[in-house]
Structures are given as C-alpha cells and as structure tokens.
Design a protein around this motif. Structure first.
Motif, PDB file in Angstrom:
ATOM      1  N   UNK A 392     -94.157  53.536 -97.334  1.00 53.33           N
ATOM      2  CA  UNK A 392     -94.771  52.328 -97.896  1.00 53.33           C
ATOM      3  C   UNK A 392     -94.808  52.490 -99.410  1.00 53.33           C
ATOM      4  N   UNK A 393     -94.144  51.604-100.119  1.00 51.49           N
ATOM      5  CA  UNK A 393     -94.096  51.698-101.582  1.00 51.49           C
ATOM      6  C   UNK A 393     -95.333  51.054-102.197  1.00 51.49           C
ATOM      7  N   UNK A 394     -95.942  51.760-103.153  1.00 52.20           N
ATOM      8  CA  UNK A 394     -97.088  51.216-103.877  1.00 52.20           C
ATOM      9  C   UNK A 394     -96.881  51.484-105.361  1.00 52.20           C
ATOM     10  N   UNK A 395     -97.104  50.451-106.177  1.00 55.01           N
ATOM     11  CA  UNK A 395     -96.851  50.578-107.612  1.00 55.01           C
ATOM     12  C   UNK A 395     -97.798  51.566-108.285  1.00 55.01           C
ATOM     13  N   UNK A 396     -99.016  51.641-107.788  1.00 53.10           N
ATOM     14  CA  UNK A 396    -100.016  52.481-108.454  1.00 53.10           C
ATOM     15  C   UNK A 396    -100.906  53.153-107.420  1.00 53.10           C
ATOM     16  N   UNK A 397    -101.681  54.134-107.873  1.00 56.93           N
ATOM     17  CA  UNK A 397    -102.607  54.808-106.967  1.00 56.93           C
ATOM     18  C   UNK A 397    -103.722  53.864-106.516  1.00 56.93           C
ATOM     19  N   UNK A 398    -104.148  52.959-107.398  1.00 54.19           N
ATOM     20  CA  UNK A 398    -105.177  51.990-107.005  1.00 54.19           C
ATOM     21  C   UNK A 398    -104.662  51.127-105.849  1.00 54.19           C
ATOM     22  N   UNK A 399    -103.386  50.746-105.910  1.00 52.57           N
ATOM     23  CA  UNK A 399    -102.791  49.937-104.829  1.00 52.57           C
ATOM     24  C   UNK A 399    -102.717  50.732-103.532  1.00 52.57           C
ATOM     25  N   UNK A 400    -102.404  52.028-103.632  1.00 52.65           N
ATOM     26  CA  UNK A 400    -102.345  52.886-102.442  1.00 52.65           C
ATOM     27  C   UNK A 400    -103.712  52.941-101.772  1.00 52.65           C
ATOM     28  N   UNK A 401    -104.747  53.106-102.576  1.00 52.99           N
ATOM     29  CA  UNK A 401    -106.094  53.264-102.030  1.00 52.99           C
ATOM     30  C   UNK A 401    -106.498  52.028-101.233  1.00 52.99           C
ATOM     31  N   UNK A 402    -106.239  50.835-101.788  1.00 53.76           N
ATOM     32  CA  UNK A 402    -106.610  49.625-101.047  1.00 53.76           C
ATOM     33  C   UNK A 402    -105.782  49.485 -99.772  1.00 53.76           C
ATOM     34  N   UNK A 403    -104.533  49.924 -99.840  1.00 55.13           N
ATOM     35  CA  UNK A 403    -103.668  49.908 -98.664  1.00 55.13           C
ATOM     36  C   UNK A 403    -104.200  50.862 -97.590  1.00 55.13           C
TER      37      UNK A 403
END
Length: 434
Positions: A392-403
C-alpha cells in the motif's frame, strides 16, 4: 576540568546550535569527503587527538552503536569517566556525544564549534568532520578515563581515525555504502581494518570475518581476536555463557537490547575488556549491571500495546536478517505490517527480501529529506520482491498512520524500519493504536 570560554576576539560566528549546523552542511563542497589530511591539521591545532586516557574505536557495518552502548553501560557501572561519540543521531544532534551517559548541551557544542572555526583557518570541513572534531575537542577537556568512538563510514579514511586508538572493535561486516567502500565484504573489510594498530588489541565480533580483515591484522601485527576462534558464546537457559582466553563468565544476563545478534556484540565487548583488563579493570558485577541497564533507542525497540510497535533503524540486508530473526522470536496472534522509508542509495530489494517471510503487508513512504526514495520509487522496489498485492503506497508517515488506524486489529504489530529518518519521523508523530 573547566572548559575554557571562548575569548571575545574569537567572535563566535553563530549563537545557536541550529545555525551552526545549517552552516556546516554547506561549508564543504561535498557532504562526504573521505581522507584525514584536513581534519589532521585542525585536530593538531586544537590538540584534541588524545581525547581520553584510553581510546576505543568501533567500526563495522552493523552493531557499532549497540557495541558502544554496551561498553559505555559496563564502564559506567565500573565507575569510570566515559565519553561516547556516535552517529548519526535519531532525534537530536546532541545524542552524538554523551559524557557520563548524558547528552552534551547546546552551549558546549556551540563553544566547541567556535573553537574549531577559529582553528581551521581556510580549511573547509564536512558536517561530519566538524562534529567529530567537536566530540574530540570536548572530550579532551573532560579528564575522561575512556573515550568510545564510533566510526562513521569505513574506517581507514574516516574522520574518527584521526585518533590513534588504544584498541579496536570491529563488529559484523555486511554490504553497505558500496559507492564508497567497495562492492563486496573483502573490499569493505579492508577499509574497516584501517582502525587497527600494531601491537594493540583488535577484536572482531564477526564469526566469519573476510580474509582481507584477517590478512590486514596479521600484516600490521595487531593483537587479533575473533569470535568463534579466540572467544565463544553459548546459550544457557535464560542466560548465556562467555568463554574468553583468561576469563569464563557463566549465566550472564541477556543484554537489554532485543535480538539474538546482540550476544555477538556483547561477546566482542567482553573480549575487548578482557584484553584491556590491566589498564581498565572491570568486575563481573559491573558486566552484569551493564548488560541489564544498556539502552539504545531505535534498535529493535519494542513499544508494547494492544498493537505492538517495533522501531528499527536497520537499512541493509544483514541488519534486516537480524531483525527478521528477532520478530520470529516474538510470535503474535495477528499480522505484522511494515512501514518502510529508505535512502535512494540503499539496496531496498535485498533488505525487503530478508524480511518478506515475516511481513504481511508493506507500506512504503517518502521521507522529509532529499536523499530519500519517494513513495512511488520505493513502492516499485518493494513490489518487485513481494508483488503489488501486498503493498500500500502512502505519500507520508501521517498518511500511513491514518491508513493503519482503520486496518489494525488487537494482536497485530507495526514494524517501522529502513532508516534513522523513518524511525525519527514516526516517533515524532507518536502514533497510538488502541
């Protein structure tokens, strides 16, 4: 010893640590410039090439920081005055230099940077050379019993090698920094060998040292000791045994650093201490206490919870192998999901391959540094090993966390790995998964 204050005519260039560091990043034409000629001249001016009564240099691909931390913990427990210089830092630049286990202050660093600036004349220094000189300069003013110096890159031409260390510890040798050190273990080991000195202890904690390392130790006449041949370790219930040449420690406590590879690091440390016993006596009590007390953030650092987090700065295949072993030794009811951010020059495919069997899903991210791979670049490299369906690609760590907040279940685990930057950014966001 009282640190001398900067005389007024020196006119410090900057008053804050951030300003000094920002300036240092652009002072020299290249960020890495291996070689000792420039730093030798400045160190001579500063009279800081003997930073303590006894100096230990630590080189290797993996395990340097852990070995310095183990040495520091044991020696502090033995009552010595100890300075420890390591790199890179995880959260604050001040982590790079510890005196008596405490991080150095901004003001002490700024004062030292000003002394270096004054002493260097027209010589340009890299960011790492500036930091190394500051560590040596500050330690030389502190009447230390022992200085522990972690080599930054390689050994022979690394800035730390400006000091003639009394003893050398070489940890495991793997493949990393190939652009600078060479493409195979023999070439890399030849560079690491540069920290050894004739007729002085040189301990290797790698049970399979490259031939070039053994040959170089023999050529210069170092007092060479290697794991498996000259000292050994064995498991014993909840503890372990260590056999040296003059000492035998039974039922030692496990090092308080996760991963079975830490036994090899601890074994190398104990061999070095045995060889230095006459100059630096250490009791069994201090060894036990140091092994139990040692701390090092970001090295298979486990944050317990309903969803366990594991933070690890590893970024090469050898370190990934040790990380995979540690995860296997901590079975869990759920899945392990890996958040990974890496620098562009790292072999991401080899790193992922070592971890593939213990990871259910991968989350490649971009990082807040120009040297990092973008999320898209890293996704392609990870997917080439594990397949697109597990990424799963995420632009940033903040985006990963919400994912992850939406996907995680109690009993799952999140691994954060691939770089010091990844772990530092993640920790600054302080995610909780309850």
């Amino acid at each position: 010893v009282q640190r001398s204050s900067i005389s007024m005519h020196n006119n410090p260039r900057f008053s804050t640590l951030d300003d000094w560091l920002q300036w240092q990043e652009a002072l020299h034409p290249s960020s890495i410039d291996l070689g000792l000629e420039r730093i030798e001249q400045v160190a001579h001016q500063l009279q800081c090439r003997t930073p303590a009564k006894l100096v230990i240099s630590v080189a290797g691909t993996n395990g340097k920081g852990s070995s310095v931390a183990l040495l520091e913990a044991i020696l502090l427990r033995a009552g010595y005055r100890v300075g420890a210089y390591t790199s890179p830092h995880l959260f604050r630049y001040n982590e790079r230099l510890r005196l008596q286990g405490e991080q150095i202050s901004d003001s002490a660093l700024c004062e030292s940077f000003s002394r270096i600036d004054h002493a260097r004349g027209k010589i340009t220094l890299t960011y790492f050379e500036f930091g190394t000189l500051a560590a040596l300069d500050i330690m030389a003013r502190e009447s230390l019993d022992v200085a522990l110096l972690e080599v930054g890159l390689g050994g022979r031409l690394d800035a730390v090698n400006v000091v003639d260390a009394d003893a050398a510890l070489i940890t495991s040798i793997g493949i990393d920094h190939t652009d600078w050190l060479g493409g195979d273990r023999d070439a890399i080991a030849r560079e690491k060998a540069g920290i050894m000195r004739p007729a002085r202890p040189a301990v290797c904690g790698d049970a399979d040292p490259p031939a070039s390392l053994i040959a170089e130790a023999g050529r210069i006449g170092a007092l060479w000791r290697v794991l498996g041949a000259d000292f050994s370790i064995s498991r014993a219930g909840r503890g372990w045994h260590w056999q040296g040449q003059r000492s035998h420690y039974r039922d030692l406590p496990e090092p308080a650093l996760a991963g079975s590879h830490q036994l090899a690091n601890a074994a190398g440390v104990l061999m070095l201490l045995e060889m230095l016993q006459e100059r630096l006596p250490v009791t069994r009590t201090a060894i036990d206490a140091g092994l139990k007390w040692v701390r090092l953030e970001g090295r298979i650092q486990i944050i317990p919870g309903r969803v366990e987090q594991v933070l690890d700065v590893s970024h090469n295949a050898q370190a990934a192998q040790a990380l995979a072993d540690a995860l296997r030794q901590r079975p869990l009811s759920g899945e392990t999901r890996a958040v990974i951010g890496m620098m562009q020059d790292k072999d991401a495919e080899s790193f992922v391959r070592e971890l593939e069997s213990v990871i259910s899903r991968w989350y490649p991210v971009g990082l807040r540094t120009d040297r990092a791979s973008t999320a898209i670049q890293l996704t392609q490299r990870v997917a080439s090993v594990v397949g697109t369906e597990r990424v799963s690609t995420c632009e940033s760590l903040a985006a990963v966390i919400s994912c992850l907040q939406a996907e995680l279940k109690p009993g799952d685990r999140v691994l954060v790995c691939g770089s010091f930057h990844t772990v530092a950014e993640w920790a600054s966001l302080q995610p909780g998964f309850e």
